[in-house]
Structures are given as C-alpha cells and as structure tokens.
Design a protein around this motif. Structure first.
Motif, PDB file in Angstrom:
ATOM      1  N   GLU A 103       1.117  -1.528  -0.328  1.00  0.00           N
ATOM      2  CA  GLU A 103       0.024   0.200  -0.468  1.00  0.00           C
ATOM      3  C   GLU A 103       0.554   1.019  -0.490  1.00  0.00           C
ATOM      4  O   GLU A 103       0.623   2.350  -0.333  1.00  0.00           O
ATOM      5  CB  GLU A 103      -0.770  -0.298   0.804  1.00  0.00           C
ATOM      6  N   ASP A 104       1.688   1.316   0.493  1.00  0.00           N
ATOM      7  CA  ASP A 104       2.905   2.186   0.056  1.00  0.00           C
ATOM      8  C   ASP A 104       3.633   2.434  -0.346  1.00  0.00           C
ATOM      9  O   ASP A 104       4.184   3.514  -0.530  1.00  0.00           O
ATOM     10  CB  ASP A 104       3.672   2.486   1.355  1.00  0.00           C
ATOM     11  N   ASP A 105       3.670   1.432  -1.445  1.00  0.00           N
ATOM     12  CA  ASP A 105       4.165   1.686  -2.820  1.00  0.00           C
ATOM     13  C   ASP A 105       3.974   2.801  -4.058  1.00  0.00           C
ATOM     14  O   ASP A 105       2.896   3.289  -3.716  1.00  0.00           O
ATOM     15  CB  ASP A 105       4.151   0.275  -3.783  1.00  0.00           C
ATOM     16  N   LYS A 106       4.842   3.640  -3.871  1.00  0.00           N
ATOM     17  CA  LYS A 106       4.338   4.632  -5.298  1.00  0.00           C
ATOM     18  C   LYS A 106       4.354   3.977  -7.086  1.00  0.00           C
ATOM     19  O   LYS A 106       5.160   3.028  -7.180  1.00  0.00           O
ATOM     20  CB  LYS A 106       5.622   5.525  -5.093  1.00  0.00           C
ATOM     21  N   PHE A 107       3.104   4.473  -7.196  1.00  0.00           N
ATOM     22  CA  PHE A 107       3.013   3.870  -9.129  1.00  0.00           C
ATOM     23  C   PHE A 107       3.042   5.208  -9.952  1.00  0.00           C
ATOM     24  O   PHE A 107       3.427   6.364  -9.990  1.00  0.00           O
ATOM     25  CB  PHE A 107       1.258   4.092  -8.604  1.00  0.00           C
ATOM     26  N   ILE A 108       3.713   4.403 -11.020  1.00  0.00           N
ATOM     27  CA  ILE A 108       3.605   5.447 -11.941  1.00  0.00           C
ATOM     28  C   ILE A 108       2.787   4.905 -13.027  1.00  0.00           C
ATOM     29  O   ILE A 108       3.030   3.764 -13.920  1.00  0.00           O
ATOM     30  CB  ILE A 108       5.013   5.248 -12.406  1.00  0.00           C
ATOM     31  N   LEU A 109       2.269   6.470 -13.829  1.00  0.00           N
ATOM     32  CA  LEU A 109       1.761   5.715 -14.735  1.00  0.00           C
ATOM     33  C   LEU A 109       1.878   6.196 -16.368  1.00  0.00           C
ATOM     34  O   LEU A 109       2.817   6.664 -16.171  1.00  0.00           O
ATOM     35  CB  LEU A 109       0.332   6.876 -15.397  1.00  0.00           C
ATOM     36  N   PHE A 118       5.515   0.177 -10.316  1.00  0.00           N
ATOM     37  CA  PHE A 118       5.192   0.304  -8.693  1.00  0.00           C
ATOM     38  C   PHE A 118       6.832  -0.125  -8.020  1.00  0.00           C
ATOM     39  O   PHE A 118       7.316  -0.405  -8.444  1.00  0.00           O
ATOM     40  CB  PHE A 118       4.915  -0.613  -8.027  1.00  0.00           C
ATOM     41  N   LYS A 119       7.237   1.198  -7.328  1.00  0.00           N
ATOM     42  CA  LYS A 119       8.507   1.725  -6.461  1.00  0.00           C
ATOM     43  C   LYS A 119       8.070   1.705  -5.530  1.00  0.00           C
ATOM     44  O   LYS A 119       6.645   1.783  -4.742  1.00  0.00           O
ATOM     45  CB  LYS A 119       8.926   2.900  -7.422  1.00  0.00           C
ATOM     46  N   GLN A 123       1.462  16.433  -4.262  1.00  0.00           N
ATOM     47  CA  GLN A 123       2.368  15.657  -5.467  1.00  0.00           C
ATOM     48  C   GLN A 123       3.645  16.443  -5.371  1.00  0.00           C
ATOM     49  O   GLN A 123       3.367  17.376  -4.896  1.00  0.00           O
ATOM     50  CB  GLN A 123       1.490  15.451  -7.005  1.00  0.00           C
ATOM     51  N   ASP A 124       4.170  15.362  -5.654  1.00  0.00           N
ATOM     52  CA  ASP A 124       5.768  15.655  -6.083  1.00  0.00           C
ATOM     53  C   ASP A 124       6.442  16.542  -7.824  1.00  0.00           C
ATOM     54  O   ASP A 124       7.309  16.122  -7.839  1.00  0.00           O
ATOM     55  CB  ASP A 124       7.154  15.090  -5.849  1.00  0.00           C
ATOM     56  N   HIS A 125       5.260  15.903  -8.659  1.00  0.00           N
ATOM     57  CA  HIS A 125       5.370  15.805  -9.616  1.00  0.00           C
ATOM     58  C   HIS A 125       3.938  16.509 -10.251  1.00  0.00           C
ATOM     59  O   HIS A 125       2.988  16.466  -9.707  1.00  0.00           O
ATOM     60  CB  HIS A 125       5.625  15.013  -9.972  1.00  0.00           C
ATOM     61  N   LEU A 126       3.864  16.692 -11.322  1.00  0.00           N
ATOM     62  CA  LEU A 126       2.532  16.889 -12.146  1.00  0.00           C
ATOM     63  C   LEU A 126       1.602  15.515 -12.739  1.00  0.00           C
ATOM     64  O   LEU A 126       2.231  14.913 -13.366  1.00  0.00           O
ATOM     65  CB  LEU A 126       2.972  17.915 -13.775  1.00  0.00           C
ATOM     66  N   PRO A 127       0.453  15.216 -12.347  1.00  0.00           N
ATOM     67  CA  PRO A 127       0.020  14.443 -12.013  1.00  0.00           C
ATOM     68  C   PRO A 127      -1.081  14.034 -13.806  1.00  0.00           C
ATOM     69  O   PRO A 127      -0.856  15.731 -13.802  1.00  0.00           O
ATOM     70  CB  PRO A 127      -1.533  14.214 -11.035  1.00  0.00           C
ATOM     71  N   GLY A 128      -0.293  12.960 -14.063  1.00  0.00           N
ATOM     72  CA  GLY A 128      -0.402  12.538 -15.313  1.00  0.00           C
ATOM     73  C   GLY A 128      -2.063  12.851 -15.727  1.00  0.00           C
ATOM     74  O   GLY A 128      -2.005  13.511 -17.195  1.00  0.00           O
ATOM     75  N   MET A 129      -3.342  12.775 -15.178  1.00  0.00           N
ATOM     76  CA  MET A 129      -4.261  12.959 -15.349  1.00  0.00           C
ATOM     77  C   MET A 129      -4.622  14.346 -15.435  1.00  0.00           C
ATOM     78  O   MET A 129      -5.805  14.733 -16.429  1.00  0.00           O
ATOM     79  CB  MET A 129      -5.286  12.330 -14.334  1.00  0.00           C
ATOM     80  N   ASP A 182      -5.702   8.197 -25.851  1.00  0.00           N
ATOM     81  CA  ASP A 182      -4.384   7.590 -25.659  1.00  0.00           C
ATOM     82  C   ASP A 182      -3.287   8.605 -25.250  1.00  0.00           C
ATOM     83  O   ASP A 182      -3.429   9.770 -26.186  1.00  0.00           O
ATOM     84  CB  ASP A 182      -4.403   7.152 -27.585  1.00  0.00           C
ATOM     85  N   VAL A 183      -3.032   8.229 -24.586  1.00  0.00           N
ATOM     86  CA  VAL A 183      -1.984   8.928 -23.966  1.00  0.00           C
ATOM     87  C   VAL A 183      -0.926   8.141 -23.782  1.00  0.00           C
ATOM     88  O   VAL A 183      -0.851   7.114 -23.277  1.00  0.00           O
ATOM     89  CB  VAL A 183      -2.263   9.609 -22.873  1.00  0.00           C
ATOM     90  N   HIS A 184       0.183   8.914 -23.881  1.00  0.00           N
ATOM     91  CA  HIS A 184       1.641   7.697 -23.663  1.00  0.00           C
ATOM     92  C   HIS A 184       2.638   9.087 -22.998  1.00  0.00           C
ATOM     93  O   HIS A 184       2.743   9.725 -24.083  1.00  0.00           O
ATOM     94  CB  HIS A 184       2.206   6.899 -25.165  1.00  0.00           C
ATOM     95  N   PHE A 185       3.337   8.395 -21.605  1.00  0.00           N
ATOM     96  CA  PHE A 185       3.645   9.782 -20.822  1.00  0.00           C
ATOM     97  C   PHE A 185       5.187   9.019 -21.241  1.00  0.00           C
ATOM     98  O   PHE A 185       5.828   7.712 -20.881  1.00  0.00           O
ATOM     99  CB  PHE A 185       3.985   8.954 -19.890  1.00  0.00           C
TER     100      PHE A 185
END
Length: 374
Positions: A102-108, A171-172, A248-254, A285-288
């Motif tokens: 649950e404390d893992d960070k996720f990356i989209l 997941f990180k 957040q520490d970054h700009l969210p993808g959404m 359709d979004v690719h980061f």
C-alpha cells in the motif's frame, strides 16, 4: 478509412459478470485507491475471476464540481471520470490481488479510453453503475515482487459494453521512487504541490472556449492558434480538490490529460468551428515519456488533423465503423443524440504534445466526435 459497413446493434447476451453480484452500496477504502477525500472515491467493489482477471464496480455521480462541469447537453459522464474509475480499479486490484504494498509509489506509463455506445453514458436521474472487467495482459516481476501491471478493461453499463480502456502502472518502493525522482531532478529536493503558488502567470482561457462553466476547472493560459495548430501553457491547479486530491511531488498525468483535452477543444473551435459545447471525446490515447515537474512551465501544442465525415444511412442508426473502432448510436425509437438521426457523423482527430524545457513529457491523441443536437 472505410466507412461502408453498417449494422444494427444486437441485444447483448447475459454477461459472465452477472454471477459475481458486485456491490454498489459503499465505496472501498480510500487508501486502496490513493485518495484523501471520500468524495473522490468512485470504486465500490472488487471480485476475483481468475489469476489474470477480476471484476470491479464503480458508481459515477450525476453531478460533480469537476467531472460534471461541462456545457455539452445532454450531459454525458466525463471520459476522464471513466478513466479515473479505471485507474482506481487498477490500483485497488494491484494491492488486493497482486501483492503490491500500500505504500508503494505508482507510475502511470500509458492510458487509453475508447467509448463505443454513447447513449448508455448520458447522465440520467440516478448515479451510473459501471462494471469493469479487468484483465492483466502483462505482469512485470523482480525479486519476487510485482513491479508493473498492464491492463485491458471492458466497460459495462447494464448489459452493454460501452467502451474499452488500457492502462499501464509501474510500482516502486518509497526508497526506489525517491532515488528515481532525485536522479530525474539532478539531485534537487522534491517539491510539493502543497507549497506551490496557486496562480500561474498568464491569461486564463474563458471557460466556454473549452466547454466549461467554472473558471476553477480551466487549466489553460495564453491559448492561441496559428493555422491548424493550437498552443497554450498549462495552469497547474495545485489547490484543486479533484486534480490535486493530495499533495504531489510531480505533475499528475491526469492533469496533463485534462490540459490536452481542453486544448483539443479550444483548437477544434478556433480552427474548425466545432463548438466545445457540441463535441465529445470518444477516444483518448496517452503515452508518457517522463515526469512532469511542478516548477517548470508546461507547454501544450495541438495539431488538428483533417475532419472525418462519416455518411449516415438514411434508415435506422446503428453501428458506425470509425477510426476509434465501433461507435454505436441510438437505434430507431430511442431518443436521438444526433441531429435528425440521419445527419453525418463528424469526427476530428487531434494530436497534443506536452513539453517542459523543450523535452517531451507525453503525447495525447484524441478523437473529438460532434454531437449535433437538433
């Protein structure tokens, strides 16, 4: 693109999800979907099907200060709300079924939504019960832990498939995530949206030009067009209760996806005369490619492609074969969402790029479908 095939939609048979008895009576634990506010949790249930798939239920609200703020009438459930429901289903499934901490960070990494049956998505007199059949199409593991999941999702309303979605999550551990982010930033300490200035320099876009009523939901400043190209800077709405539900520490993808949607609508109006009040995104359709940083200016550029006009049959509307796949319209006898039922279907493909410091953050391809109300 061929548009000659045309058939009436047949009634759907009973689905394999019917026996799961999904619960819509309460939302799941907000921590399971990484949300602080209970009002931002839409997922209500999860049920395992097999090792590679599960079902999820969500209730989409009739009104919402962000997702419900659109000029299109009749009002449709926001495509980004459907993507958010999918995101929550994917996160919750990762924790509950695949052992992600649950404390893992996720990356989209990527996301896609294709909507094929719009009548089922009209906002009605009750909240919308959405059922998702989630299938894991790619699982990444390292040292006995799941580090990534790619999903394919079928979206159901009652007995009808209304669309599909794809999404990728990585997941990180908190330590690995911090190392990754510091490396991305050349060792600079991570920022927080909680301390970010709430005013982005520039002239905000009037809400009606991007299909909004409320100025607080507009994320573009200094928007303009040159030829068939639209460009704007992204306003980072750090105090927005939905786009920044928690620091957040970054700009969210959404948030980037919202900016791309708004610039696509702005460009469609300015370049093609397609009103934002009559256009609905049926494919996103979004690719980061990299993290968006909070402190850097985010520049969005939109390229409007040639409009596609799909001739209608003079008789009953049914299924159109479009560039985004099948698009089902109301059958004879149903309330028409399209002008006269026999008007041509018009679509506009738009490609949006997001950049910081001239480096690409992501590419968003949208298909805007004109909803012509007579």
């Amino acid at each position: 693109m061929s548009t000659t095939s045309f058939t009436r939609r047949q009634p759907q048979a009973a689905t394999p999800l019917d026996d799961l008895d999904l619960d819509f009576s309460r939302t799941v634990d907000r921590l399971l979907v990484h949300r602080d506010a209970l009002g931002e949790v839409f997922l209500t249930d999860l049920r395992r099907i097999d090792d590679e798939s599960y079902a999820a239920a969500a209730q989409l609200p009739r009104s919402h200060a962000y997702y419900g703020d659109h000029q299109l009438r009749p009002s449709f459930h926001d495509p980004l709300l459907l993507l958010e429901a999918c995101r929550q289903a994917n996160l919750a499934g990762a924790h509950r079924f695949y052992g992600v901490a649950e404390d893992d960070k996720f990356i989209l990494t990527h996301l896609r939504l294709t909507l094929t049956h719009l009548p089922s998505l009209v906002v009605g007199p009750a909240p919308l019960p959405l059922v998702m059949r989630v299938r894991v199409v790619n699982r990444k593991e390292r040292d006995g832990r799941v580090t990534g999941l790619d999903y394919a999702i079928e979206l159901w309303v009652d007995d009808t498939v209304v669309g599909t979605s794809e999404m990728g999550l990585r997941f990180k551990t908190p330590t690995d995530y911090l190392t990754l982010r510091l490396n991305n930033r050349g060792g600079r300490a991570l920022p927080s949206s909680a301390t970010l200035p709430h005013v982005t320099p520039g002239t905000p876009v009037p809400p009606h030009l991007v299909g909004r009523h409320a100025a607080q939901n507009v994320v573009l400043v200094d928007a303009a067009t040159t030829g068939a190209t639209g460009h704007a800077a992204l306003r980072t709405p750090a105090d927005h209760p939905s786009m920044f539900d928690h620091p957040q520490d970054h700009l969210p993808g959404m948030v980037i996806a919202e900016g791309a949607r708004q610039l696509a609508l702005f460009t469609a109006l300015d370049v093609c005369g397609m009103s934002a009040a009559k256009v609905f995104p049926t494919d996103i359709d979004v690719h980061f490619t990299r993290f968006g940083e909070l402190e850097d200016e985010t520049v969005l550029t939109a390229e409007a492609n040639e409009r596609v006009r799909i001739p209608s049959e003079p008789t009953d509307p049914g299924v159109y074969y479009t560039q985004g796949g099948l698009l089902e319209l109301p059958e004879s006898g149903e309330e028409s969402l399209w002008n006269g039922g026999g008007a041509a279907l018009e679509q506009l493909p738009v490609r949006v790029e997001a950049r910081q410091r001239d480096e690409l953050l992501c590419v968003v391809n949208l298909t805007l479908t004109r909803v012509s109300l007579g």
